[in-house]
Design a protein around this motif. Structure first.
Motif, PDB file in Angstrom:
ATOM      1  N   ALA A 172       0.696  -1.448  -0.066  1.00  0.00           N
ATOM      2  CA  ALA A 172      -0.039  -0.248  -0.004  1.00  0.00           C
ATOM      3  C   ALA A 172       0.813   1.159  -0.222  1.00  0.00           C
ATOM      4  O   ALA A 172       0.522   2.333  -0.658  1.00  0.00           O
ATOM      5  CB  ALA A 172      -0.822  -0.201   1.184  1.00  0.00           C
ATOM      6  N   ALA A 173       2.031   1.185   0.683  1.00  0.00           N
ATOM      7  CA  ALA A 173       3.063   2.400   0.727  1.00  0.00           C
ATOM      8  C   ALA A 173       3.779   2.581  -0.639  1.00  0.00           C
ATOM      9  O   ALA A 173       4.117   3.643  -0.866  1.00  0.00           O
ATOM     10  CB  ALA A 173       3.798   2.190   1.739  1.00  0.00           C
ATOM     11  N   GLY A 174       3.725   1.570  -1.361  1.00  0.00           N
ATOM     12  CA  GLY A 174       4.554   2.007  -2.660  1.00  0.00           C
ATOM     13  C   GLY A 174       5.653   1.047  -2.867  1.00  0.00           C
ATOM     14  O   GLY A 174       6.771   1.363  -3.391  1.00  0.00           O
ATOM     15  N   VAL A 175       6.104   0.053  -1.862  1.00  0.00           N
ATOM     16  CA  VAL A 175       7.175  -0.745  -1.947  1.00  0.00           C
ATOM     17  C   VAL A 175       6.960  -1.705  -3.160  1.00  0.00           C
ATOM     18  O   VAL A 175       6.337  -2.496  -3.215  1.00  0.00           O
ATOM     19  CB  VAL A 175       7.354  -1.696  -0.640  1.00  0.00           C
ATOM     20  CG1 VAL A 175       8.765  -2.248  -0.828  1.00  0.00           C
ATOM     21  CG2 VAL A 175       7.661  -0.332   0.613  1.00  0.00           C
ATOM     22  N   ASP A 176       8.402  -1.774  -4.025  1.00  0.00           N
ATOM     23  CA  ASP A 176       8.262  -2.722  -4.901  1.00  0.00           C
ATOM     24  C   ASP A 176       9.303  -3.925  -4.864  1.00  0.00           C
ATOM     25  O   ASP A 176       9.084  -5.038  -5.372  1.00  0.00           O
ATOM     26  CB  ASP A 176       9.068  -1.943  -6.133  1.00  0.00           C
ATOM     27  CG  ASP A 176       8.372  -0.582  -6.472  1.00  0.00           C
ATOM     28  OD1 ASP A 176       7.244  -0.716  -6.884  1.00  0.00           O
ATOM     29  OD2 ASP A 176       8.724   0.500  -6.319  1.00  0.00           O
ATOM     30  N   GLY A 177      10.268  -3.998  -3.817  1.00  0.00           N
ATOM     31  CA  GLY A 177      10.772  -4.997  -3.712  1.00  0.00           C
ATOM     32  C   GLY A 177      11.655  -5.048  -2.348  1.00  0.00           C
ATOM     33  O   GLY A 177      11.637  -4.065  -1.511  1.00  0.00           O
ATOM     34  N   LEU A 178      12.096  -6.354  -1.753  1.00  0.00           N
ATOM     35  CA  LEU A 178      12.630  -6.429  -0.546  1.00  0.00           C
ATOM     36  C   LEU A 178      13.990  -7.147  -0.785  1.00  0.00           C
ATOM     37  O   LEU A 178      14.104  -8.102  -1.555  1.00  0.00           O
ATOM     38  CB  LEU A 178      12.050  -7.587   0.326  1.00  0.00           C
ATOM     39  CG  LEU A 178      10.560  -6.538   0.522  1.00  0.00           C
ATOM     40  CD1 LEU A 178       9.658  -8.275   1.445  1.00  0.00           C
ATOM     41  CD2 LEU A 178      10.644  -5.727   1.479  1.00  0.00           C
ATOM     42  N   ILE A 179      15.184  -6.501   0.047  1.00  0.00           N
ATOM     43  CA  ILE A 179      16.420  -7.569   0.133  1.00  0.00           C
ATOM     44  C   ILE A 179      16.519  -7.700   1.695  1.00  0.00           C
ATOM     45  O   ILE A 179      16.612  -6.816   2.349  1.00  0.00           O
ATOM     46  CB  ILE A 179      17.611  -6.447  -0.488  1.00  0.00           C
ATOM     47  CG1 ILE A 179      17.408  -6.320  -1.869  1.00  0.00           C
ATOM     48  CG2 ILE A 179      18.757  -7.507  -0.142  1.00  0.00           C
ATOM     49  CD1 ILE A 179      18.343  -5.468  -2.134  1.00  0.00           C
ATOM     50  N   ILE A 180      16.391  -8.971   2.150  1.00  0.00           N
ATOM     51  CA  ILE A 180      16.476  -9.305   3.341  1.00  0.00           C
ATOM     52  C   ILE A 180      17.695 -10.291   3.387  1.00  0.00           C
ATOM     53  O   ILE A 180      17.743 -11.336   3.231  1.00  0.00           O
ATOM     54  CB  ILE A 180      15.182  -9.921   3.885  1.00  0.00           C
ATOM     55  CG1 ILE A 180      13.734  -9.136   3.386  1.00  0.00           C
ATOM     56  CG2 ILE A 180      15.244 -10.358   5.301  1.00  0.00           C
ATOM     57  CD1 ILE A 180      13.990  -7.803   4.085  1.00  0.00           C
TER      58      ILE A 180
END
Length: 278
Positions: free
Chosen positions: A121-129
């Motif tokens: 919803a905030a507009g995050v496209d990807g994750l690097i964890i």
């Protein structure tokens, strides 16, 4: 499902140039200044923005990014406020891909389903964890993919051909190749070695391969980007921000421009990589 990251790399391919990927820490040195820094990056030439999620035990990060995380935590930055920061950025920029980078613990505490819904919803496209290996894909990677968020995996100089297929199995968006063994900001990347490593990874995947860790100058950015789909710069930008702060660690009139000006010079280096590769 196509993400902003997929769209950006398709655009870069049409333009025949590598990506310039920037990293900054959310809430460093405070949330208001952090928003201004992030807002300034696309105009300075950033194609993709990685935003660090402050965490008390950032084991893969060197002293500069650790210090940035501590400044952000001191300023009251939380994961919820980090997502609000991205939502604020999205009010004026709906195109630049945003990747959240960090550790699993804050997401686990937040709740995976709630986090993914709020991040989307905030507009995050990807994750690097960085501390979730492929063996733990059920934890976050697969739910993220189902939510339409890219899960970007790290490959390193010690990721051999036997291990690489597991690393790449559920990766999407791009592959992040860590050019040195060790923590962020610890050494300089070797363009020759990077070229060999990127070629090896590309034998296993059609995804773009971006290279980070150890890139501090426009010249280094150009040399690395010529070998890869993009260059990632974090420590140098975080250092520039830190040097602009006053004695108490607060933002000054120079803070935003210190980061944006360095980003612009690095972007020029990356954009020169096409010529260097020919």
């Amino acid at each position: 499902m196509t993400t902003r990251i997929d769209n950006r790399f398709a655009q870069l391919e049409r333009e025949g140039r590598p990506a310039f990927v920037t990293f900054v820490m959310a809430g460093d040195p405070d949330l208001a200044t952090s928003l201004k820094v992030i807002q300034a990056l696309p105009a300075a030439g950033a194609d993709i923005i990685e935003i660090g999620m402050p965490f008390t035990d950032p084991m893969a990060d060197g002293p500069a990014i650790q210090a940035a995380g501590l400044r952000a935590l001191k300023a009251g930055t939380t994961l919820r406020k980090t997502l609000a920061l991205i939502a604020d950025f999205r009010k004026s920029d709906d195109a630049t891909p945003i990747v959240l980078m960090g550790y699993y613990n804050p997401i686990y505490i937040y709740g995976v389903d709630a986090f993914l819904a709020d991040a989307k919803a905030a507009g995050v496209d990807g994750l690097i964890i960085v501390d979730l290996p492929p063996e733990e894909d059920e934890e976050l990677c697969l739910p993220a993919m189902r939510a339409g968020i890219n899960f970007i995996r790290l490959a390193t100089p010690t990721t051999d051909d036997k291990r690489l297929p597991a690393v790449l199995a559920n990766t999407s968006g791009f592959v992040y190749y860590v050019s040195i063994t060790g923590i962020t900001g610890a050494a300089s990347a070797d363009a020759g070695a990077v070229g060999t490593a990127v070629a090896r990874i590309r034998r296993h995947t059609k995804l773009p391969v971006c290279v980070g860790f150890g890139i501090r100058t426009p010249e280094a950015a150009r040399a690395i980007a010529a070998q890869a789909s993009g260059a990632v710069v974090g420590t140098a930008l975080v250092d520039a921000l830190a040097k602009s702060l006053d004695a108490e660690g607060r933002a000054t009139a120079k803070t935003v421009s210190a980061v944006a000006d360095l980003a612009a010079s690095l972007a020029a280096g990356v954009r020169g990589a096409k010529q260097a590769a020919e």
